[in-house]
Scaffold this motif. Sequence first.
Motif, PDB file in Angstrom:
ATOM      1  N   VAL A   7       0.975  -0.982   0.330  1.00 60.79           N
ATOM      2  CA  VAL A   7       0.055   0.074  -0.020  1.00 60.79           C
ATOM      3  C   VAL A   7       1.361   1.497  -0.575  1.00 60.79           C
ATOM      4  CG1 VAL A   7      -2.215  -1.543   0.770  1.00 60.79           C
ATOM      5  CG2 VAL A   7      -0.277   0.156   2.244  1.00 60.79           C
ATOM      6  N   LEU A   8       0.497   2.543  -0.809  1.00 53.86           N
ATOM      7  CA  LEU A   8       0.955   3.909   0.049  1.00 53.86           C
ATOM      8  C   LEU A   8       0.586   4.347   0.492  1.00 53.86           C
ATOM      9  CD1 LEU A   8       0.919   4.522  -4.335  1.00 53.86           C
ATOM     10  CD2 LEU A   8       2.268   3.221  -3.082  1.00 53.86           C
ATOM     11  N   VAL A   9       1.469   5.256   1.667  1.00 55.18           N
ATOM     12  CA  VAL A   9       0.648   5.997   2.400  1.00 55.18           C
ATOM     13  C   VAL A   9       0.651   7.419   2.225  1.00 55.18           C
ATOM     14  CG1 VAL A   9       2.001   3.845   4.154  1.00 55.18           C
ATOM     15  CG2 VAL A   9       3.187   6.117   3.127  1.00 55.18           C
ATOM     16  N   SER A  10       0.008   8.218   3.100  1.00 59.03           N
ATOM     17  CA  SER A  10      -0.595   9.512   2.032  1.00 59.03           C
ATOM     18  C   SER A  10       0.593  10.710   3.183  1.00 59.03           C
ATOM     19  CB  SER A  10      -1.616   9.636   2.769  1.00 59.03           C
ATOM     20  OG  SER A  10      -1.929   9.801   4.115  1.00 59.03           O
ATOM     21  N   ASN A  11       1.658   9.776   4.207  1.00 56.56           N
ATOM     22  CA  ASN A  11       2.037  11.197   4.672  1.00 56.56           C
ATOM     23  C   ASN A  11       3.708  10.804   4.305  1.00 56.56           C
ATOM     24  OD1 ASN A  11       1.914   8.832   5.828  1.00 56.56           O
ATOM     25  ND2 ASN A  11       1.860  10.110   7.850  1.00 56.56           N
ATOM     26  N   GLY A  12       4.232   9.635   3.238  1.00 54.76           N
ATOM     27  CA  GLY A  12       5.382   9.420   3.197  1.00 54.76           C
ATOM     28  C   GLY A  12       6.203  10.366   2.320  1.00 54.76           C
ATOM     29  N   ALA A  13       6.753   9.508   1.252  1.00 52.97           N
ATOM     30  CA  ALA A  13       7.224   9.799   0.185  1.00 52.97           C
ATOM     31  C   ALA A  13       6.646   9.972  -0.627  1.00 52.97           C
ATOM     32  CB  ALA A  13       8.956   8.963  -0.047  1.00 52.97           C
ATOM     33  N   PRO A  14       6.902  10.907  -2.144  1.00 55.60           N
ATOM     34  CA  PRO A  14       5.865  11.106  -2.796  1.00 55.60           C
ATOM     35  C   PRO A  14       5.475   9.491  -3.815  1.00 55.60           C
ATOM     36  CG  PRO A  14       7.919  12.607  -3.577  1.00 55.60           C
ATOM     37  CD  PRO A  14       8.452  11.601  -1.934  1.00 55.60           C
ATOM     38  N   ARG A  15       4.765   9.582  -4.389  1.00 53.83           N
ATOM     39  CA  ARG A  15       3.532   8.280  -4.274  1.00 53.83           C
ATOM     40  C   ARG A  15       4.679   7.735  -5.599  1.00 53.83           C
ATOM     41  NH1 ARG A  15      -1.577   8.031  -2.311  1.00 53.83           N
ATOM     42  NH2 ARG A  15      -2.148   6.991  -4.647  1.00 53.83           N
ATOM     43  N   TRP A  16       5.138   8.263  -6.437  1.00 51.52           N
ATOM     44  CA  TRP A  16       5.872   7.478  -7.817  1.00 51.52           C
ATOM     45  C   TRP A  16       7.555   6.784  -7.194  1.00 51.52           C
ATOM     46  CZ3 TRP A  16      11.069   9.217  -8.441  1.00 51.52           C
ATOM     47  CH2 TRP A  16      11.802   9.761  -8.229  1.00 51.52           C
ATOM     48  N   LEU A  17       7.745   7.471  -5.691  1.00 45.40           N
ATOM     49  CA  LEU A  17       8.718   7.276  -5.772  1.00 45.40           C
ATOM     50  C   LEU A  17       8.709   5.660  -4.520  1.00 45.40           C
ATOM     51  CD1 LEU A  17      11.825   7.804  -5.115  1.00 45.40           C
ATOM     52  CD2 LEU A  17      11.324   9.139  -3.180  1.00 45.40           C
ATOM     53  N   GLN A  18       7.733   5.243  -3.633  1.00 47.86           N
ATOM     54  CA  GLN A  18       6.974   3.820  -2.941  1.00 47.86           C
ATOM     55  C   GLN A  18       6.796   3.402  -4.392  1.00 47.86           C
ATOM     56  OE1 GLN A  18       3.748   5.562  -0.364  1.00 47.86           O
ATOM     57  NE2 GLN A  18       3.669   7.429  -0.188  1.00 47.86           N
ATOM     58  N   LEU A  19       5.978   3.762  -5.186  1.00 45.41           N
ATOM     59  CA  LEU A  19       5.578   2.949  -6.678  1.00 45.41           C
ATOM     60  C   LEU A  19       7.017   2.349  -6.581  1.00 45.41           C
ATOM     61  CD1 LEU A  19       3.292   1.556  -7.284  1.00 45.41           C
ATOM     62  CD2 LEU A  19       3.309   3.190  -8.874  1.00 45.41           C
ATOM     63  N   ALA A  20       7.794   2.793  -7.216  1.00 46.95           N
ATOM     64  CA  ALA A  20       9.017   2.205  -7.658  1.00 46.95           C
ATOM     65  C   ALA A  20       9.784   0.848  -6.495  1.00 46.95           C
ATOM     66  CB  ALA A  20       9.757   3.356  -8.178  1.00 46.95           C
ATOM     67  N   GLU A  21      10.002   1.750  -5.228  1.00 47.52           N
ATOM     68  CA  GLU A  21      10.060   0.807  -3.997  1.00 47.52           C
ATOM     69  C   GLU A  21       9.761  -0.082  -3.776  1.00 47.52           C
ATOM     70  OE1 GLU A  21      12.379  -0.043  -0.738  1.00 47.52           O
ATOM     71  OE2 GLU A  21      12.808   1.412  -2.816  1.00 47.52           O
ATOM     72  N   SER A  57       6.438   7.690 -14.265  1.00 52.94           N
ATOM     73  CA  SER A  57       7.786   8.327 -13.424  1.00 52.94           C
ATOM     74  C   SER A  57       7.811   6.898 -12.343  1.00 52.94           C
ATOM     75  CB  SER A  57       7.472   9.266 -12.393  1.00 52.94           C
ATOM     76  OG  SER A  57       6.887  10.056 -12.895  1.00 52.94           O
ATOM     77  N   ALA A  58       7.350   6.153 -12.056  1.00 52.36           N
ATOM     78  CA  ALA A  58       8.217   5.078 -11.147  1.00 52.36           C
ATOM     79  C   ALA A  58       8.144   3.937 -11.706  1.00 52.36           C
ATOM     80  CB  ALA A  58       7.161   4.257 -10.460  1.00 52.36           C
TER      81      ALA A  58
END
Length: 247
Positions: A7-21, A57-58
Amino acid sequence: MNWSTSVLVSNGAPRWLQLAEIFRRAIESGEFPVGATLPTEAEINTQFGVSRTTTRSAMQQLVQEGLIKRRAGIGSVVVDTRVDQPVNQIRGFAEDMRSRGMMPGYQVLGCGMAPASLEATQSLGLPSGDQPFYVERQLKANERLIGHSISWVRPDIFGAKTPPTSEQLAEGSLYEWLRAELGIEIVGGVEYIEASLATQQVCPHLDVTESDPVLVARRVARSRQGLPIEFAIVTYRSDRYRFRVDL
């Protein structure tokens, strides 16, 4: 953790960066092995509720890291990871590959005493007309073609010793031969690295097409006494090799 349960978190890193991770970890864990195709952009958009721009972007981040390639009509395909070369070390290709648990390999394309380019002559500090020892080889890691090298070694270090044969150079490291046969140890030098495009001359030796991106390293290797021993031009496939800076 399976990629589809992440899942992606709303208060973390940019969503594209979370997705790449998420997909980086999935690739590194073997969930997507080499040759596997990642889910389509539409599938990722639906699964994570993100826009096409975020997904692209991811994926572009993973392309830049050398983990995937985008192929028309196929999608995002996992590729062999690149070999990392620390830029703050000068050591032979064989030593470098063995330190990574990989098997070095060579294909000798030519060797012997031969006239050198002006760049090689000046880099080695040789008088005009001197003919250094020349060796041209393909470089392989675990049987996979990595690069193409041309080296010039100053001739006055050999004395009465016969330079290495093509058979010796096909089986081992030039630096190891210099150390074992002449007592010369390469301990430093200078190396310049630049991005370039494959030339017509190097294409057949790297199995690439003209204008494909490559990395070109120009190196002057010095002995413990500070004498310039070797001038080399090494061209690496940029999809299989990258340089790393340890800070």
